[in-house]
Structures are given as C-alpha cells and as structure tokens.
Design an enzyme around this catalytic site. Structure first.
Site, PDB file in Angstrom:
ATOM      1  N   GLU A 183       0.847  -1.396  -0.091  1.00 43.46           N
ATOM      2  CA  GLU A 183      -0.085   0.057   0.044  1.00 43.46           C
ATOM      3  C   GLU A 183       0.842   1.264  -0.011  1.00 43.46           C
ATOM      4  O   GLU A 183       0.785   2.259   0.816  1.00 43.46           O
ATOM      5  CB  GLU A 183      -1.089  -0.078   1.248  1.00 43.46           C
ATOM      6  CG  GLU A 183      -1.978  -1.112   1.003  1.00 43.46           C
ATOM      7  CD  GLU A 183      -3.089  -1.276   1.895  1.00 43.46           C
ATOM      8  OE1 GLU A 183      -3.064  -0.229   3.044  1.00 43.46           O
ATOM      9  OE2 GLU A 183      -3.918  -2.079   2.068  1.00 43.46           O
ATOM     10  N   GLU A 217      -4.889  -8.488  -0.772  1.00 44.02           N
ATOM     11  CA  GLU A 217      -5.750  -8.430   0.552  1.00 44.02           C
ATOM     12  C   GLU A 217      -7.328  -8.156   0.337  1.00 44.02           C
ATOM     13  O   GLU A 217      -7.461  -7.364  -0.721  1.00 44.02           O
ATOM     14  CB  GLU A 217      -5.439  -7.411   1.378  1.00 44.02           C
ATOM     15  CG  GLU A 217      -3.769  -7.605   2.092  1.00 44.02           C
ATOM     16  CD  GLU A 217      -3.576  -6.295   2.924  1.00 44.02           C
ATOM     17  OE1 GLU A 217      -4.409  -5.448   3.492  1.00 44.02           O
ATOM     18  OE2 GLU A 217      -2.293  -6.108   3.136  1.00 44.02           O
TER      19      GLU A 217
END
Length: 505
Positions: free
Chosen positions: A162, A281
C-alpha cells in the site's frame, strides 16, 4: 421471499473459484508463536490454502538484516536467516507456500524513523538502494539454496504494501515507490529470471491514478512485471467506540465497480491486457477491531464476494487466517473484531465456513446468481452454496427451491450444512455467557462446539428432477451436496422398522 433455481442438463455458468489460492497473515514474526501455528494448522487441515501472504519479512523482529562494528571500528553487514528458515519450514510442513511481500524496511537501512502499527514497521525508503537490492538478492538466493529453484520459483513476489498511503510509504511518494519497485524487480530477476515479481500493492485511495501511472512507468522503462496486485475493502466511514470500530458496508455493486476499473486500466495497455491481477488483501472492514468480522453477516457478505471475485482476478486473499495479529496491539478478548477466520482459542468464526464450503465447490459451474452457486462434479454429483446477507437489518428469510437433473427412480442423498445466527454463532454464545475476556479452555471448548455447522440429511428419489428447499434465515449460509446412492442394508436390518419401534400400551 421465495425463489426457484431450475438447472437443466447442459447448463453452464461463469464461476472461477480461487477461494483457496491465498490467505493473509499477521506479520511474519508472529509465525514463531505457538497459538499462530495451531491456528494455521487448523485452517490448513479443514480448508487448505495454497499460499500465505503477510507483512514484515524484513522487519527487525525477523532479524535478517544485521550490522555490527568490528574491533577495528569498521561496520560490517551480516544476514541472519534463523527465523526465516523456521517460518518457511513450518509453512511448507503445513503444505502452504509464501506469497512473498518484500517489506518493511530494516531500521538500520531506513532513511527515516516513520513507522506503522503497534509493532513499528518502518515505512521509509532505504538509505542506500544498492544495499536494499543486495538484501533482496541475498535473501532470495538463500531461499533457493535451501528449498531449490523449482520450489521457490512458485512463490510470487510482491514489492511493498500500500505505497499509495502515507502511513505505509513515507509521503505516499509515487516516484520514490517506482524507484523502489524498479530496483527490487531488477534484483529479483538478477537472482533468477524464473522468479515472478509484481506490484503495486495499492489499496482504494487514489488507486486509479496510481495504477495507471505505475503501468506507464513499467512500460516506459521496460521494468519486469509478471502480475499486478491491489487490495479491496468494502467498508464505509468508521465509528470508533472504545477498543472497537463499527462500520457500514458498501453495496456489493459499488464495491465491485472499483475492481472493474482496475481491470479496465490494466487491459487498456496492450502489453498488459489480460495480465493476472491478484487481490493480495480483501475483507469487509480494513481495521482489526471491527466486530463485523466475527458475525454471520460477514460470512454471508463474503460468500457473495467469493462467487464473483474470480471472474476478473487470478486470486483474492482474505485478510487474515487468524487473530494472532498486532497491528493495533494485542487483542483484549477472543472476539475483538480481528480480521481472522479463526478467533484466539482456535474458535472458527462463521466466515471460516464460507471458505470451507467454497473449497468444496470444485467442478463445472451450472448455476450462479446473487444468492447461490452450483457446480457439477466429475462423478455427476452436485454441490452448491447459498447465502442470505441481511444488508438492511430487515430480517427477511430466503426460501430457495432447487431443482436438479436426475435419473428416474434413482435414490439421491441430500446433505446440507447450515451456518446461521442460531446454529453456528460462537459470538452469541460468548456474549450470552458473559463476554469473558480471557476464557479458560473449558469455555473455549464450548465455543468451538458452538461454532460447528448444523448437518441435516434427506433421502430423495429421482423423477423428472430432484427438488428440495433451502430455507435461509437472515445472514445464513447453506452448503449442500446431492449425489446418487444405493442402499445396501445388512442382513435383517430395516431402518423403517428401527424408527417405528415404540412402547406397547
């Protein structure tokens, strides 16, 4: 509400089932804990995921990157793979391979002191990119030496986590991440061109721009890219109260629209069109203290996601397998809203069974809707799963009449497993028994017993078709198997006589 599913011979549906491909985990250092290993063994025994992905490979608690000063005052770099080998050995023993995420930054290599989470993972760029590349190459070379290239080349390698969030990558600096990605991808390929590397591992913040610019960067410099990664969470604004975060869910159609855009962007580049996208995810909430994770609603909502995620993606990794997890600290109770499929105490949550049910859905898809999917197996049996998420707290029941092709006069066995708020809801049992923060094993055993699906069976006879009803209460999931059976009774045994016995008046 009542609806009908009527399957005919030759029917087909789009259903690419990769539910068991990958599962998330807390940081890699937690794999050294006994409870972690027990939870993962339980998950693997019943579900059996192929890959596992988590943070912290290079964080200091894994102790890989070391610096020491000699007697001459000169600093020397060393690598310590003791914990890495211990973790990898245990993963492979449990028949699960790592989906390697390269991060976070070792403190002694970091360019700054910014950290994330309770366990302080460093999220700054390396102070020396050559040293970072050497760390990557030395680690991968060690893994190949220990496990062999034929094994390690099966392990996908993802660069960072991220970077489009400033908390996970200093300043969410796009160009700095591109520099890290290029350096890392080239280092990976220098070790072996057979290793597969990808990114950018972004979440849903400014994700369209990040995805497009990342692919332009890779394209312009001909940087290695074997697959694309992103994350996917479906919750709205948090409402925090004490240790907990309460959330509302996005409408499924809105949630999937975000993913459709990523697929569209990737396919807009001719050289990347059709490239695998791995959702490394996904979950409902993106925080590990959201009570929704422990509920039957979560299980039913995720069932709907699993029915569709494979339409456009090579894999989708639920975040996470268990609640040994410390991003916001150590959990106060067994039902702390953790991400895991399994609560501490090795208590399976309702969503655990969503994955266990989908694991069984191997075969040719013959039906899929917003509430059900059915497959036909190689032996001619049918397996299916149906769900009824209560999005608006209306409490509506869903009655599905299922009609499947059959052989005239043949006996069929119908097996149904039910997970709903009455028969498989350990959260309710824990609540009703006083919400004990640290249960003794006696209570944990009771909670595990309360976390098992209800099993019912019925013997049916085929006519034009075999028909049966699936009654789903709110937030219920039902799994079924229908297969032909031949009853071969032991000499003198009659089930009908057995069940007809009574006390003479």
């Amino acid at each position: 509400m009542k609806t009908q599913i009527k399957v005919k011979e030759g029917d087909k549906a789009l259903f690419n089932n990769h539910a068991d491909f990958c599962i998330g985990t807390g940081r890699m250092g937690l794999a050294l804990q006994e409870e972690y290993q027990k939870q993962l063994a339980y998950v693997q025994d019943i579900i059996g995921f192929k890959y596992i992905r988590g943070h912290g490979l290079f964080s200091d608690d894994m102790a890989i990157y070391q610096r020491r000063k000699g007697f001459d005052g000169v600093e020397h770099i060393e690598y310590n793979f003791t914990y890495l080998d211990r973790v990898m050995d245990n993963y492979l023993k449990l028949n699960i391979r790592p989906f390697l995420e390269l991060g976070f930054m070792p403190e002694k290599m970091a360019s700054g002191d910014q950290t994330v989470f309770y366990w302080k993972g460093n999220t700054t760029p390396p102070s020396d990119y050559e040293e970072w590349a050497k760390l990557v190459k030395t680690t991968l070379s060690h893994l190949i030496e220990r496990y062999g290239i034929e094994e390690v080349k099966k392990w996908p390698i993802e660069v960072w986590n991220e970077p489009n969030l400033p908390g996970f990558w200093k300043g969410a600096d796009m160009q700095e991440y591109f520099k890290l990605y290029r350096c890392t991808a080239l280092a990976v390929k220098e070790v072996s061109c057979e290793l597969k590397v990808g990114g950018p591992a972004i979440c849903g913040v400014d994700d369209e721009r990040w995805m497009r610019e990342f692919l332009r960067f890779v394209q312009s410099l001909n940087v290695p890219l074997d697959f694309v990664t992103r994350h996917h969470y479906t919750s709205c604004q948090l409402q925090i109260d004490g240790h907990y975060s309460y959330i509302d869910l996005h409408k499924p159609s809105e949630a999937f629209a975000v993913l459709e855009k990523s697929r569209e962007i990737v396919d807009s580049f001719s050289e990347f069109k059709g490239m695998d996208i791995h959702i490394t995810e996904f979950n409902t909430s993106y925080v590990p203290n959201a009570p929704i994770h422990d509920t039957n609603l979560n299980a039913a909502y995720v069932a709907h996601m699993l029915s569709k995620l494979g339409d456009k993606h090579a894999s989708y990794s639920y975040w996470t397998f268990g609640d040994v997890f410390e991003e916001m600290g150590v959990a106060y109770t067994p039902f702390s809203g953790g991400f895991g499929l399994v609560a501490n105490g090795i208590i399976p949550k309702p969503t655990f069974w969503t994955f266990a049910f989908f694991k069984e859905l191997k075969g040719e898809a013959v039906f899929k809707s917003e509430n059900a999917v059915i497959v036909k197996t190689e032996d001619g049996s049918y397996k299916g799963c149906a769900w009824n998420p209560d999005f608006y707290c209306e409490g509506n029941e869903l009655n599905i009449n299922v009609s499947l092709p059959c052989t005239e006069g043949q006996n069929y066995s119908l097996l149904i497993k039910t997970v709903d708020e009455e028969c498989c809801n350990p959260l309710k049992v824990w609540h009703d028994l006083g919400e004990v923060a640290t249960p003794k094993e006696e209570l944990n055993k009771l909670l595990r017993d309360a976390a098992k699906p209800q099993i019912t069976t019925k013997l049916l006879q085929g006519k034009d078709s075999v028909a049966f009803d699936l009654l789903l209460t709110k937030n219920a999931i039902k799994y079924f198997e229908l297969k032909a059976v031949t009853i071969k009774s032991d000499r003198g045994y009659s089930y009908e006589r057995t069940m007809a016995q009574h006390v003479e008046l």
